[in-house]
Design a protein around this motif. Structure first.
Motif, mmCIF file in Angstrom:
data_model
loop_
_atom_site.group_PDB
_atom_site.id
_atom_site.type_symbol
_atom_site.label_atom_id
_atom_site.label_comp_id
_atom_site.label_asym_id
_atom_site.label_seq_id
_atom_site.Cartn_x
_atom_site.Cartn_y
_atom_site.Cartn_z
ATOM 1 N N THR A 121 17.150 -15.153 -71.583
ATOM 2 C CA THR A 121 15.973 -14.100 -71.300
ATOM 3 C C THR A 121 16.114 -12.842 -71.932
ATOM 4 O OG1 THR A 121 17.945 -13.299 -69.559
ATOM 5 C CG2 THR A 121 16.009 -14.874 -68.561
ATOM 6 N N LEU A 136 6.081 -8.268 -71.882
ATOM 7 C CA LEU A 136 5.961 -9.086 -70.965
ATOM 8 C C LEU A 136 6.839 -8.890 -69.787
ATOM 9 C CD1 LEU A 136 4.752 -11.877 -70.151
ATOM 10 C CD2 LEU A 136 6.490 -13.229 -71.463
ATOM 11 N N VAL A 137 8.287 -8.792 -70.063
ATOM 12 C CA VAL A 137 9.040 -8.554 -68.921
ATOM 13 C C VAL A 137 8.682 -7.362 -68.162
ATOM 14 C CG1 VAL A 137 11.403 -7.565 -68.535
ATOM 15 C CG2 VAL A 137 11.170 -9.251 -70.424
ATOM 16 N N HIS A 138 8.016 -6.341 -68.863
ATOM 17 C CA HIS A 138 7.499 -5.059 -68.113
ATOM 18 C C HIS A 138 6.263 -5.336 -67.099
ATOM 19 C CE1 HIS A 138 6.804 -0.710 -67.122
ATOM 20 N NE2 HIS A 138 5.667 -1.021 -67.661
ATOM 21 N N LEU A 139 5.313 -6.359 -67.549
ATOM 22 C CA LEU A 139 4.287 -6.720 -66.886
ATOM 23 C C LEU A 139 4.661 -7.704 -65.597
ATOM 24 C CD1 LEU A 139 1.747 -6.758 -69.443
ATOM 25 C CD2 LEU A 139 1.940 -4.889 -67.644
ATOM 26 N N ASP A 140 5.785 -8.491 -65.760
ATOM 27 C CA ASP A 140 5.843 -9.726 -64.974
ATOM 28 C C ASP A 140 6.927 -9.145 -63.952
ATOM 29 O OD1 ASP A 140 6.638 -12.096 -63.601
ATOM 30 O OD2 ASP A 140 6.338 -13.338 -65.416
ATOM 31 N N PRO A 141 6.610 -9.134 -62.679
ATOM 32 C CA PRO A 141 7.541 -8.844 -61.607
ATOM 33 C C PRO A 141 8.757 -9.767 -61.189
ATOM 34 C CG PRO A 141 5.462 -9.398 -60.642
ATOM 35 C CD PRO A 141 5.286 -9.307 -61.931
ATOM 36 N N ASN A 142 8.583 -10.836 -61.929
ATOM 37 C CA ASN A 142 9.553 -11.940 -61.687
ATOM 38 C C ASN A 142 10.772 -11.825 -63.001
ATOM 39 O OD1 ASN A 142 8.345 -13.271 -59.456
ATOM 40 N ND2 ASN A 142 6.889 -14.304 -60.889
ATOM 41 N N LEU A 143 10.198 -11.074 -63.875
ATOM 42 C CA LEU A 143 11.197 -10.933 -64.926
ATOM 43 C C LEU A 143 11.876 -9.432 -65.120
ATOM 44 C CD1 LEU A 143 9.026 -12.670 -67.893
ATOM 45 C CD2 LEU A 143 11.036 -13.606 -66.570
ATOM 46 N N ARG A 144 11.290 -8.454 -64.332
ATOM 47 C CA ARG A 144 11.531 -7.225 -64.467
ATOM 48 C C ARG A 144 13.185 -6.860 -64.330
ATOM 49 N NH1 ARG A 144 8.321 -2.910 -64.693
ATOM 50 N NH2 ARG A 144 9.375 -1.652 -63.275
ATOM 51 N N THR A 164 15.415 -9.375 -64.432
ATOM 52 C CA THR A 164 16.522 -10.429 -64.756
ATOM 53 C C THR A 164 17.399 -9.630 -65.843
ATOM 54 O OG1 THR A 164 14.868 -10.879 -66.869
ATOM 55 C CG2 THR A 164 14.695 -12.145 -64.647
#
Length: 249
Positions: free
Chosen positions: A56, A63-71, A73
Motif C-alpha cells: 500500500t 489516490l489515497v487521499h480521495l479514496d475513503p477505503n485507502l485513507r 491503510t
C-alpha cells in the motif's frame, strides 16, 4: 447477567488491536516519517525488530487521499520474530496488534501507553481523531456454523439462521461507547497451533465522543476496555459457552 471472569483457561482470543486515527500536519508525509521515529524508539524494547514496507506504500498519495477505503491503510509494518506484538503505521493511522498468546490487559495497556507517548512526542501528529480497542475471537466450542454459544437470534421470514453460514456487522451504542460487532461463520484462522475452523467474533469498541487530545485517549482507554469486556461476556457469550472455556473468577 453473566459475571465477568478474570480469565479463561481455554482462551478464544486470537488477536487484540489498539488503533488510533489522525489527520497529519499539512504537507508532512507522516506515513513515511513516523515509521523511522517509532522504529528507533521501539528497538529499545524489541532489539530484533524488523521494518517492512507494505504494498500500500506504493499507491499514489492523491489516490489515497480521495479514496475513503485507502485513507486509513498502513504503509509499514514492524515486528520482532517470536514476539506477539506487531506495529503498523500509515499517513493517518497507527496500530499495535497483540497476536496469540495474549499478554493480558495490564501488559497490553502499558505497551499502548508507551506507543502513544512515542507518537505524541514525534510532533508529527497534533491530535487524534479516533481510537479503539478491537478483540478478535475464534469460537470452536461447536462445529461451525452453530451459533448456540452466542446470545444472538437471526431469522429471515420463515428461515431460522442459527445453523446457516453467516456474515454480519452491526453498530451498537452503549454508555458513552460504541461497539462494532462482526460475526462470521464458518471461518478459518491460521494460528501457531495450526489452522482452526470456527466462528469469528470481531468486537471493536470506541468512545462515543472523539478525543480532543492524546491525554483524552489515556483517560478513555480503561473505560473502553471495561465496556468491551462487559459486552463480550454479558451480551455476546452464553453461560454455556463461558462454562466450557473454564473461567476463573
Amino acid at each position: 447477567m453473566n459475571p465477568i471472569p478474570k480469565r479463561l483457561n481455554k482462551e478464544p482470543l486470537i488477536e487484540a488491536i489498539w488503533q488510533a486515527q489522525f489527520e497529519p500536519k499539512e504537507g508532512l508525509p507522516v506515513g513515511d516519517l513516523l515509521p523511522g521515529i517509532l522504529y528507533s524508539a521501539l528497538k529499545l524494547d524489541y532489539p530484533n525488530l524488523q521494518l517492512h514496507r507494505l504494498p500500500t506504500a506504493d499507491i499514489p498519495a492523491p489516490l489515497v487521499h480521495l479514496d475513503p477505503n485507502l485513507r486509513f491503510t498502513a504503509k509499514y509494518r514492524m515486528e520482532e520474530p517470536d514476539s506477539p506484538f506487531l506495529f503498523q503505521v500509515g499517513d493517518r493511522i497507527v496500530t499495535m496488534n497483540c497476536r496469540k498468546p495474549y499478554v493480558g490487559w495490564a501488559v497490553f495497556k502499558e505497551r499502548i501507553l508507551k506507543l502513544l507517548a512515542m507518537v505524541e512526542g514525534s510532533g508529527l501528529v497534533p491530535l487524534p481523531l479516533r481510537h479503539s480497542l478491537r478483540y478478535i475471537d475464534l469460537l470452536t466450542l461447536d462445529p461451525a456454523p452453530d451459533l448456540k454459544a452466542l446470545q444472538v437470534q437471526f431469522q429471515i421470514g420463515q428461515w431460522g439462521l442459527q445453523n446457516r453460514p453467516l456474515q454480519m456487522r452491526v453498530e451498537l451504542p452503549d454508555e458513552g461507547c460504541e461497539h462494532v460487532v462482526q460475526i462470521a461463520t464458518p471461518a478459518e484462522a491460521n494460528l501457531p497451533e495450526g489452522k482452526l475452523k470456527g466462528t469469528v467474533i470481531d468486537l471493536e469498541t470506541l468512545p462515543s465522543a472523539p478525543p480532543g487530545s492524546w491525554q483524552d485517549v489515556r483517560n478513555q482507554i480503561d473505560e473502553i476496555h471495561d465496556r468491551s469486556k462487559a459486552v463480550f461476556y454479558q451480551q455476546l457469550l452464553t453461560t454455556y459457552a463461558i462454562a466450557l472455556m473454564e473461567p476463573e473468577y
